[in-house]
Enzyme design. Structure first.
Site, PDB file in Angstrom:
ATOM      1  N   ASN A 212       0.861  -0.965  -0.021  1.00 37.89           N
ATOM      2  CA  ASN A 212      -0.086   0.033  -0.069  1.00 37.89           C
ATOM      3  C   ASN A 212       0.851   1.045  -0.074  1.00 37.89           C
ATOM      4  OD1 ASN A 212       0.390   0.750   2.817  1.00 37.89           O
ATOM      5  ND2 ASN A 212      -0.264  -1.040   3.285  1.00 37.89           N
ATOM      6  N   LYS A 291       8.871 -17.867  -9.596  1.00 41.33           N
ATOM      7  CA  LYS A 291       7.983 -16.430 -10.272  1.00 41.33           C
ATOM      8  C   LYS A 291       7.054 -17.000 -11.194  1.00 41.33           C
ATOM      9  CE  LYS A 291       9.344 -12.988 -13.381  1.00 41.33           C
ATOM     10  NZ  LYS A 291       9.916 -12.467 -14.462  1.00 41.33           N
ATOM     11  N   PRO A 307      -4.193 -11.512   9.784  1.00 41.81           N
ATOM     12  CA  PRO A 307      -4.937 -11.283  11.403  1.00 41.81           C
ATOM     13  C   PRO A 307      -4.755  -9.777  11.681  1.00 41.81           C
ATOM     14  CG  PRO A 307      -2.508 -11.968  11.332  1.00 41.81           C
ATOM     15  CD  PRO A 307      -2.838 -12.151  10.029  1.00 41.81           C
ATOM     16  N   LYS A 343     -12.443  -2.697  17.914  1.00 40.54           N
ATOM     17  CA  LYS A 343     -11.063  -3.108  18.315  1.00 40.54           C
ATOM     18  C   LYS A 343     -11.014  -2.904  19.575  1.00 40.54           C
ATOM     19  CE  LYS A 343      -9.367  -2.681  13.567  1.00 40.54           C
ATOM     20  NZ  LYS A 343      -8.280  -2.979  12.593  1.00 40.54           N
TER      21      LYS A 343
HETATM   22  O1  PMT Z   1       2.912   6.258   6.389  1.00 44.09           O
HETATM   23  P1  PMT Z   1       2.319   7.438   5.907  1.00 44.09           P
HETATM   24  O2  PMT Z   1       2.640   7.721   4.400  1.00 44.09           O
HETATM   25  O3  PMT Z   1       2.615   8.629   6.577  1.00 44.09           O
HETATM   26  O4  PMT Z   1       0.852   7.623   6.125  1.00 44.09           O
HETATM   27  C1  PMT Z   1      -0.023   7.452   7.266  1.00 44.09           C
HETATM   28  C2  PMT Z   1      -1.170   6.469   7.429  1.00 44.09           C
HETATM   29  C3  PMT Z   1      -2.253   7.070   6.283  1.00 44.09           C
HETATM   30  C4  PMT Z   1      -0.519   5.008   6.974  1.00 44.09           C
HETATM   31  C5  PMT Z   1      -1.545   6.464   8.686  1.00 44.09           C
HETATM   32  O5  PMT Z   1      -1.955   7.839   8.905  1.00 44.09           O
HETATM   33  C6  PMT Z   1      -2.591   5.774   8.888  1.00 44.09           C
HETATM   34  O6  PMT Z   1      -3.963   5.962   8.594  1.00 44.09           O
HETATM   35  N1  PMT Z   1      -2.371   4.276   9.445  1.00 44.09           N
HETATM   36  C7  PMT Z   1      -3.537   3.349   9.573  1.00 44.09           C
HETATM   37  C8  PMT Z   1      -3.787   2.748   8.205  1.00 44.09           C
HETATM   38  C9  PMT Z   1      -4.760   1.756   8.330  1.00 44.09           C
HETATM   39  O7  PMT Z   1      -4.344   0.466   8.117  1.00 44.09           O
HETATM   40  O8  PMT Z   1      -5.985   1.732   8.674  1.00 44.09           O
HETATM   41  P2  PMT Z   1      -7.202   0.833   8.787  1.00 44.09           P
HETATM   42  O9  PMT Z   1      -8.488   1.592   9.006  1.00 44.09           O
HETATM   43  O10 PMT Z   1      -7.108  -0.249   7.888  1.00 44.09           O
HETATM   44  O11 PMT Z   1      -7.015   0.049  10.474  1.00 44.09           O
HETATM   45  C10 PMT Z   1      -6.900   0.499  11.574  1.00 44.09           C
HETATM   46  C11 PMT Z   1      -6.098   0.099  12.521  1.00 44.09           C
HETATM   47  O12 PMT Z   1      -6.106  -1.102  12.489  1.00 44.09           O
HETATM   48  C12 PMT Z   1      -4.700   0.667  12.351  1.00 44.09           C
HETATM   49  O13 PMT Z   1      -4.191   1.209  13.557  1.00 44.09           O
HETATM   50  C13 PMT Z   1      -4.085  -0.424  11.775  1.00 44.09           C
HETATM   51  O14 PMT Z   1      -2.595  -0.442  12.035  1.00 44.09           O
HETATM   52  C14 PMT Z   1      -4.425  -1.479  12.581  1.00 44.09           C
HETATM   53  N2  PMT Z   1      -4.622  -2.878  11.562  1.00 44.09           N
HETATM   54  C15 PMT Z   1      -5.187  -3.154  10.357  1.00 44.09           C
HETATM   55  C16 PMT Z   1      -5.424  -4.254   9.949  1.00 44.09           C
HETATM   56  C17 PMT Z   1      -4.721  -5.189  10.385  1.00 44.09           C
HETATM   57  N3  PMT Z   1      -4.576  -6.510   9.780  1.00 44.09           N
HETATM   58  N4  PMT Z   1      -3.973  -5.198  11.355  1.00 44.09           N
HETATM   59  C18 PMT Z   1      -4.214  -3.890  12.262  1.00 44.09           C
HETATM   60  O15 PMT Z   1      -3.490  -3.896  13.366  1.00 44.09           O
END
Ligand code: PMT
Length: 412
Positions: A212, A291, A307, A343
């Site tokens: 991403n 590959k 997860p 969460k």
């Molecule tokens: O890295 P940069 O370029 O500075 O960009 C910053 C950012 C946009 C990445 C950051 O500000 C941000 O939003 N990070 C969280 C991105 C994300 O995964 O969002 P989410 O809404 O999908 O997840 C919610 C939370 O669960 C997040 O804290 C994530 O770390 C966590 N998560 C998500 C999926 C997963 N499988 N496990 C997790 O722990």
């Protein structure tokens, strides 16, 4: 950028006579860029390496060189300089000036100003590795720490004298971080903070992956800010091109599963966990070991969920404060509130990644902070470094509340 820390602050940069004096020029330039007012004081030795004019041009202020020059003293005034200073940094600090500061000798403008100031003084030793290991130098550095000077650890690598080892002056951006730390409160001292950052890479085959657009900037800014405020920081990051912040325990991972393992290993020691990483929600069910060949027809890959690391850490039983991020495109408040509950975390920092100047790879962000029992607070666009400090202000409060609740329970 650390303008929120430096704006309007008076910083004295003391330059002593080592080859690394040239790096002090860049330090001055960076401090001025952060909107600090910078005054440079050079020792006699320093003037053999770099001209005063360089520092005068970069700082926009006259350079102090002598306490005994009447004209200069009338113009600069060493006591006024010492009193107005918010922080002093000596970079590079030679064995000679370290020895003087350790015993309180004040025989030139720099040592006199340092003797007279109440501001925090950062000292960055930089010299040949054998000089640094000399028992007298080591004892003097130890003494400086005991006296409350903030000693900036020298870096390792090629030294100007042709040797290799400890003794390099850290890079100017790192010195700026150290000086900022001297200006900020040590309100996370004795706390351990685990921060995640960056993207995850989920392998398709040995050469391709699903990723991403996270650059890691947001998470790295939080890790640096926590360290400036005195925390012991564990930073777990997916692949990024950012320099590893000085003084943090750094673990690089690739996939969500690797991130999960690293986070779960550090989590039991953490007082707070801040998950800024953009963890991939899906991975390829069976990554190929060779590959994938182009065969001219469509290719189907089955994805399975990764997860949910944050979800696994969340819940009522945990002892650490837990902060998650939420990358959204619209309906930020509702989705953030839903994630806060689902969460089981203390705070969600939501960003609408479709907004210009917010989210992925930008130096700025626009965030909404959602906490249980409080109205969501949307902050205007700010530098990620400033947002990091705002989040840590909130974290300090959450840690205090948790501590008060725990000691209340103990005394019952
Ligand atoms: O890295 P940069 O370029 O500075 O960009 C910053 C950012 C946009 C990445 C950051 O500000 C941000 O939003 N990070 C969280 C991105 C994300 O995964 O969002 P989410 O809404 O999908 O997840 C919610 C939370 O669960 C997040 O804290 C994530 O770390 C966590 N998560 C998500 C999926 C997963 N499988 N496990 C997790 O722990």
């Amino acid at each position: 950028m650390l303008q929120h820390v430096f704006k309007g602050k008076n910083i004295i940069v003391g330059v002593s006579g080592g080859i690394a004096a040239y790096k002090a020029a860049e330090l001055v330039r960076l401090l001025v860029k952060q909107e600090a007012s910078v005054r440079v004081i050079m020792t006699a030795g320093a003037r053999n390496f770099v001209g005063e004019l360089t520092f005068q041009a970069l700082s926009g202020n006259p350079v102090g060189t002598s306490v005994f020059d009447l004209a200069e003293e009338a113009r600069i005034g060493h006591i006024g300089l010492a009193e107005r200073a918010d922080a002093v940094v000596v970079a590079p600090a030679t064995a000679n000036i370290i020895a003087k500061l350790a015993v309180g000798i004040a025989d030139d403008l720099l040592t006199t100003v340092i003797a007279a100031t109440r501001a925090p003084v950062c000292v960055a030793p930089a010299m040949n590795v054998h000089m640094l290991e000399d028992r007298r130098v080591e004892a003097n550095v130890r003494r400086l720490r005991e006296l409350g000077f903030r000693v900036i650890e020298p870096a390792e690598g090629d030294l100007a004298c042709g040797y290799e080892g400890r003794g390099r002056l850290p890079e100017p951006v790192e010195l700026v971080e150290e000086v900022a730390g001297a200006l900020q409160p040590d309100d996370l001292a004795a706390k351990r903070i685990l921060v995640t950052a960056g993207p995850t890479w989920e392998a398709l085959d040995p050469v391709r992956y699903i990723a991403n657009r996270s650059s890691g900037k947001m998470g790295f800014a939080i890790a640096r800010a926590a360290r400036r405020r005195g925390a012991e920081v564990d930073l777990v990051s997916g692949p990024t091109t950012l320099p590893v912040p000085r003084g943090v325990n750094f673990t690089r991972v690739l996939s969500a599963e690797e991130m999960r393992r690293a986070v779960l290993a550090s989590a039991p020691r953490a007082n707070a966990i801040i998950m800024a990483a953009a963890v991939g929600d899906f991975r390829v069910a069976k990554p190929r070991t060779t590959k994938i060949r182009r065969i001219g027809s469509a290719l189907s890959l089955r994805l399975e969920p990764n997860p949910d690391i944050l979800g696994e850490l969340g819940g009522a039983h945990r002892s650490s404060v837990l902060i998650g991020f939420a990358a959204e495109t619209g309906s930020v408040d509702e989705r953030a509130k839903e994630k806060l509950e689902r969460k089981g975390v203390d705070m969600i920092v939501a960003n609408d990644v479709s907004q210009p100047g917010a989210g992925f790879d930008s130096d700025t962000n626009i965030v909404t902070i959602v906490e249980r029992g409080a109205k969501p607070q949307r902050l205007p666009k700010k530098d990620k470094d400033e947002i990091a400090d705002i989040l840590l202000d909130r974290l300090v409060r959450l840690l205090d509340v948790r501590e008060a609740t725990r000691s209340g329970r103990r005394s019952r």
